[in-house]
Design a protein around this motif. Structure first.
Motif, PDB file in Angstrom:
ATOM      1  N   GLU A 277       0.788  -1.172   0.048  1.00 39.07           N
ATOM      2  CA  GLU A 277      -0.106  -0.065  -0.096  1.00 39.07           C
ATOM      3  C   GLU A 277       0.779   1.238   0.024  1.00 39.07           C
ATOM      4  O   GLU A 277       0.641   2.303  -0.823  1.00 39.07           O
ATOM      5  CB  GLU A 277      -0.841  -0.233   1.142  1.00 39.07           C
ATOM      6  CG  GLU A 277      -1.860   1.332   1.348  1.00 39.07           C
ATOM      7  CD  GLU A 277      -2.742   1.172   2.489  1.00 39.07           C
ATOM      8  OE1 GLU A 277      -2.575   2.092   3.370  1.00 39.07           O
ATOM      9  OE2 GLU A 277      -3.515   0.224   2.688  1.00 39.07           O
ATOM     10  N   GLU A 278       2.016   1.137   0.924  1.00 37.73           N
ATOM     11  CA  GLU A 278       2.663   2.479   0.987  1.00 37.73           C
ATOM     12  C   GLU A 278       3.332   2.837  -0.473  1.00 37.73           C
ATOM     13  O   GLU A 278       3.511   4.043  -0.824  1.00 37.73           O
ATOM     14  CB  GLU A 278       3.808   2.617   2.001  1.00 37.73           C
ATOM     15  CG  GLU A 278       4.524   3.759   2.239  1.00 37.73           C
ATOM     16  CD  GLU A 278       5.687   3.549   3.263  1.00 37.73           C
ATOM     17  OE1 GLU A 278       6.043   4.687   3.632  1.00 37.73           O
ATOM     18  OE2 GLU A 278       6.132   2.479   3.461  1.00 37.73           O
ATOM     19  N   TRP A 279       3.949   1.590  -0.989  1.00 34.97           N
ATOM     20  CA  TRP A 279       4.455   1.858  -2.302  1.00 34.97           C
ATOM     21  C   TRP A 279       3.622   2.313  -3.464  1.00 34.97           C
ATOM     22  O   TRP A 279       4.107   3.163  -4.362  1.00 34.97           O
ATOM     23  CB  TRP A 279       5.483   0.313  -2.815  1.00 34.97           C
ATOM     24  CG  TRP A 279       6.127   0.814  -3.953  1.00 34.97           C
ATOM     25  CD1 TRP A 279       5.732   0.085  -5.244  1.00 34.97           C
ATOM     26  CD2 TRP A 279       7.349   1.412  -4.179  1.00 34.97           C
ATOM     27  NE1 TRP A 279       6.768   0.696  -5.884  1.00 34.97           N
ATOM     28  CE2 TRP A 279       7.635   1.380  -5.457  1.00 34.97           C
ATOM     29  CE3 TRP A 279       8.022   2.290  -3.058  1.00 34.97           C
ATOM     30  CZ2 TRP A 279       8.737   2.051  -6.020  1.00 34.97           C
ATOM     31  CZ3 TRP A 279       9.275   3.040  -3.763  1.00 34.97           C
ATOM     32  CH2 TRP A 279       9.625   3.097  -4.954  1.00 34.97           C
ATOM     33  N   LEU A 280       2.377   1.901  -3.423  1.00 42.81           N
ATOM     34  CA  LEU A 280       1.527   2.258  -4.469  1.00 42.81           C
ATOM     35  C   LEU A 280       1.407   3.855  -4.221  1.00 42.81           C
ATOM     36  O   LEU A 280       1.178   4.501  -5.040  1.00 42.81           O
ATOM     37  CB  LEU A 280       0.365   1.250  -4.411  1.00 42.81           C
ATOM     38  CG  LEU A 280       0.282   0.079  -4.910  1.00 42.81           C
ATOM     39  CD1 LEU A 280      -1.132  -0.719  -5.167  1.00 42.81           C
ATOM     40  CD2 LEU A 280       1.130  -0.159  -6.327  1.00 42.81           C
ATOM     41  N   GLY A 307      -2.532  12.654   1.220  1.00 42.01           N
ATOM     42  CA  GLY A 307      -3.463  12.981   0.247  1.00 42.01           C
ATOM     43  C   GLY A 307      -3.838  11.528  -0.556  1.00 42.01           C
ATOM     44  O   GLY A 307      -4.951  11.217  -1.038  1.00 42.01           O
ATOM     45  N   CYS A 308      -2.605  10.781  -1.153  1.00 45.14           N
ATOM     46  CA  CYS A 308      -2.734   9.713  -1.775  1.00 45.14           C
ATOM     47  C   CYS A 308      -2.894   8.441  -1.172  1.00 45.14           C
ATOM     48  O   CYS A 308      -3.638   7.589  -1.574  1.00 45.14           O
ATOM     49  CB  CYS A 308      -1.404   9.599  -2.731  1.00 45.14           C
ATOM     50  SG  CYS A 308      -1.259  10.625  -3.866  1.00 45.14           S
ATOM     51  N   ARG A 309      -2.572   8.352   0.360  1.00 39.79           N
ATOM     52  CA  ARG A 309      -2.752   7.373   0.797  1.00 39.79           C
ATOM     53  C   ARG A 309      -4.306   6.510   1.087  1.00 39.79           C
ATOM     54  O   ARG A 309      -4.199   5.348   0.915  1.00 39.79           O
ATOM     55  CB  ARG A 309      -1.992   7.267   2.254  1.00 39.79           C
ATOM     56  CG  ARG A 309      -1.733   6.009   3.104  1.00 39.79           C
ATOM     57  CD  ARG A 309      -1.118   4.943   2.238  1.00 39.79           C
ATOM     58  NE  ARG A 309      -0.643   3.638   3.093  1.00 39.79           N
ATOM     59  CZ  ARG A 309       0.278   3.564   4.016  1.00 39.79           C
ATOM     60  NH1 ARG A 309       1.307   4.252   4.014  1.00 39.79           N
ATOM     61  NH2 ARG A 309       0.326   2.402   4.600  1.00 39.79           N
ATOM     62  N   GLN A 310      -4.852   7.390   1.527  1.00 39.00           N
ATOM     63  CA  GLN A 310      -6.233   7.127   1.705  1.00 39.00           C
ATOM     64  C   GLN A 310      -7.003   6.531   0.342  1.00 39.00           C
ATOM     65  O   GLN A 310      -7.751   5.429   0.351  1.00 39.00           O
ATOM     66  CB  GLN A 310      -7.119   8.280   2.412  1.00 39.00           C
ATOM     67  CG  GLN A 310      -8.713   7.668   2.670  1.00 39.00           C
ATOM     68  CD  GLN A 310      -8.496   6.578   3.846  1.00 39.00           C
ATOM     69  OE1 GLN A 310      -7.741   6.386   4.720  1.00 39.00           O
ATOM     70  NE2 GLN A 310      -9.352   5.517   3.398  1.00 39.00           N
ATOM     71  N   ARG A 315      -9.158   2.261  -3.094  1.00 41.71           N
ATOM     72  CA  ARG A 315      -9.026   1.414  -4.261  1.00 41.71           C
ATOM     73  C   ARG A 315      -8.600  -0.339  -3.726  1.00 41.71           C
ATOM     74  O   ARG A 315      -9.179  -1.090  -4.712  1.00 41.71           O
ATOM     75  CB  ARG A 315      -7.870   1.791  -5.291  1.00 41.71           C
ATOM     76  CG  ARG A 315      -7.923   3.068  -5.785  1.00 41.71           C
ATOM     77  CD  ARG A 315      -9.363   3.120  -6.729  1.00 41.71           C
ATOM     78  NE  ARG A 315      -8.694   2.828  -8.104  1.00 41.71           N
ATOM     79  CZ  ARG A 315      -9.446   2.557  -8.982  1.00 41.71           C
ATOM     80  NH1 ARG A 315     -10.734   2.826  -8.939  1.00 41.71           N
ATOM     81  NH2 ARG A 315      -8.998   2.390 -10.501  1.00 41.71           N
ATOM     82  N   LEU A 316      -7.678  -0.600  -3.000  1.00 44.32           N
ATOM     83  CA  LEU A 316      -7.182  -1.816  -2.679  1.00 44.32           C
ATOM     84  C   LEU A 316      -8.283  -2.579  -1.853  1.00 44.32           C
ATOM     85  O   LEU A 316      -8.565  -3.553  -2.138  1.00 44.32           O
ATOM     86  CB  LEU A 316      -5.853  -1.815  -1.759  1.00 44.32           C
ATOM     87  CG  LEU A 316      -4.602  -1.364  -2.560  1.00 44.32           C
ATOM     88  CD1 LEU A 316      -3.416  -1.202  -1.644  1.00 44.32           C
ATOM     89  CD2 LEU A 316      -4.343  -2.251  -3.718  1.00 44.32           C
ATOM     90  N   SER A 317      -9.176  -1.893  -1.194  1.00 44.26           N
ATOM     91  CA  SER A 317     -10.219  -2.603  -0.532  1.00 44.26           C
ATOM     92  C   SER A 317     -11.232  -2.819  -1.421  1.00 44.26           C
ATOM     93  O   SER A 317     -11.947  -3.828  -1.106  1.00 44.26           O
ATOM     94  CB  SER A 317     -10.806  -1.493   0.592  1.00 44.26           C
ATOM     95  OG  SER A 317     -11.533  -0.442  -0.137  1.00 44.26           O
ATOM     96  N   THR A 318     -11.328  -2.130  -2.672  1.00 48.08           N
ATOM     97  CA  THR A 318     -12.209  -2.462  -3.651  1.00 48.08           C
ATOM     98  C   THR A 318     -11.976  -3.769  -4.479  1.00 48.08           C
ATOM     99  O   THR A 318     -12.706  -4.744  -4.683  1.00 48.08           O
ATOM    100  CB  THR A 318     -12.663  -1.394  -4.621  1.00 48.08           C
ATOM    101  OG1 THR A 318     -13.040  -0.542  -3.641  1.00 48.08           O
ATOM    102  CG2 THR A 318     -13.794  -1.803  -5.599  1.00 48.08           C
TER     103      THR A 318
END
Length: 417
Positions: A277-280, A307-310, A315-318
């Motif tokens: 997640e952090e790398w994306l 701003g990008c992390r959330q 996106r990953l949760s979906t």
């Protein structure tokens, strides 16, 4: 989790996997993951050899093409970085990382990925001060200068890795961090490689950016290759800080110490590869600064990770964090095919890269020819999940034990030579 680390692969996938199988049998154990520290040589066909900077006598197909074609499947999940002897046209297709073949994952020019709960980072290529601050301007077909510069580490990729704040368990680089020789048995190294002494004295043996990343990231383990010898070191970060266990390994040849097995704490298996997640987040936050021209100026780059992390988390949760499926792009080598039927295109748009950028809602910038669905197989390939076995643990408590457990191909090698 038991992880095997290999030095320079040089396309010898069959030999490395066979050696691991012999090791598993002789020690009644199971290896969960293989990491390779570069010079992997993911050569799909004879056209790919044109993008590999090696003397003509070393331009061989070797065995990667079998795994790319599906003739063979990697028996354990494999993650690799690039070195200085690569089919650079293919790795450029997968600049952000992706499956180079079923069950064989390229970490990208720079990247972080998770295998189970073990976090693995890496930096491809080697350091060259002259090209470090340039952009990623090279495109196939490469001229003689670009054939070398394409695998030189760029400041942009190091800057991305410098944004990583969460702990890294394992980091891979092809060349060694500058100064690492101060932290190991220098006398023994120079005895084995006397021509290293002058470079060590001049502080030119190794990579300045790798040393910078080692100091910043402080991973539990750091593995390298490139110099074709085994060397271990302990890096103490500050008086009371964490310790990085460093090990460089040799290339896959008879009698060489090219393979190492370690045990790392992990959640129960089976394990699978997942996006980090952090790398994306970092990839999305810095994409607008991606330098594609020869000149690159990163002095005024501003990063909005928060701003990008959330956004990435949502996106990953979906979708889930599983990487996109392998897709072949170039035709694979056919030993029975005549030279006149060899492929002519050197660089394709890789569907995995396109899918990742679409997922992150970023533009595709890498160029390349669109692959034809009539010519290439885009079907998903199944990757094996290798679970933890109940075999006896292989403890690694310090560098002395790290040394003792090195697997010297030695006696096994004669069978495969």
């Amino acid at each position: 989790m038991k992880i095997a680390i290999e030095g320079c692969m040089h396309g010898e996938l069959d030999n490395v996997y066979r050696t691991i199988a012999d090791l598993e049998k002789s020690q009644n154990t199971k290896i969960d993951l293989l990491l390779c520290c570069g010079d992997f040589q993911a050569v799909r066909n004879k056209k790919d050899l044109d993008s590999m900077n090696v003397p003509a006598k070393f331009k061989h197909m070797n065995t990667f093409w079998k795994y790319y074609s599906g003739q063979e499947v990697a028996p354990i999940p494999t993650i690799f970085i690039g070195g200085n002897h690569e089919a650079s046209n293919y790795l450029w297709e997968l600049y952000y990382g992706g499956w180079a073949a079923p069950n064989i994952y390229f970490l990208g020019f720079a990247g972080v990925i998770k295998f189970g709960n073990v976090r693995i980072g890496g930096l491809s290529g080697i350091y060259n001060a002259h090209n470090y601050k340039l952009g990623h301007f090279e495109r196939p077909p490469y001229n003689q200068s670009e054939l070398r510069s394409i695998y030189h580490v760029r400041e942009y990729d190091v800057m991305k890795l410098m944004q990583v704040e969460e702990p890294i368990d394992i980091f891979l680089s092809h060349d060694w961090p500058i100064g690492i020789t101060d932290c190991g048995n220098l006398r023994e190294l120079v005895k084995k490689k006397p021509y290293f002494e002058k470079e060590i004295e001049d502080r030119t043996l190794g990579s300045m950016p790798a040393a910078k990343l080692l100091d910043e990231l402080k991973p539990s383990y750091w593995f390298s290759a490139h110099l074709h010898c085994k060397f271990s070191a302990l890096v103490q970060h500050g008086e009371y800080g964490p310790v990085t266990k460093f090990l460089a390994l040799d290339k896959c040849l008879p009698g060489r110490k090219f393979l190492q097995v370690i045990e790392v704490p992990s959640e129960p298996g089976p394990f699978e590869l997942q996006f980090d997640e952090e790398w994306l987040t970092i990839t999305r936050a810095l994409h607008s600064a991606f330098p594609l021209a020869k000149r690159a100026d990163l002095r005024n780059v501003r990063i909005d990770k928060e701003g990008c992390r959330q956004w990435v988390k949502n996106r990953l949760s979906t979708r889930g964090a599983k990487p996109f499926d392998f897709a072949s792009t170039a035709p694979y080598y056919d030993p029975g095919q005549s030279a006149s039927n060899a492929p002519t295109v050197e660089h394709y748009r890789n569907p995995q890269t396109e899918a990742l950028l679409q997922f992150l809602e970023l533009p595709y910038l890498l160029g390349g020819s669109a692959a034809s669905s009539d010519s290439f197989d885009y079907s998903a390939s199944v990757s094996k999940d290798i679970g933890i076995s109940n075999s006896e643990d292989i403890p690694i408590d310090d560098v002395d034990e790290l040394e003792e457990l090195a697997v010297d191909k030695g006696e096994l090698a004669d069978e495969y030579a």
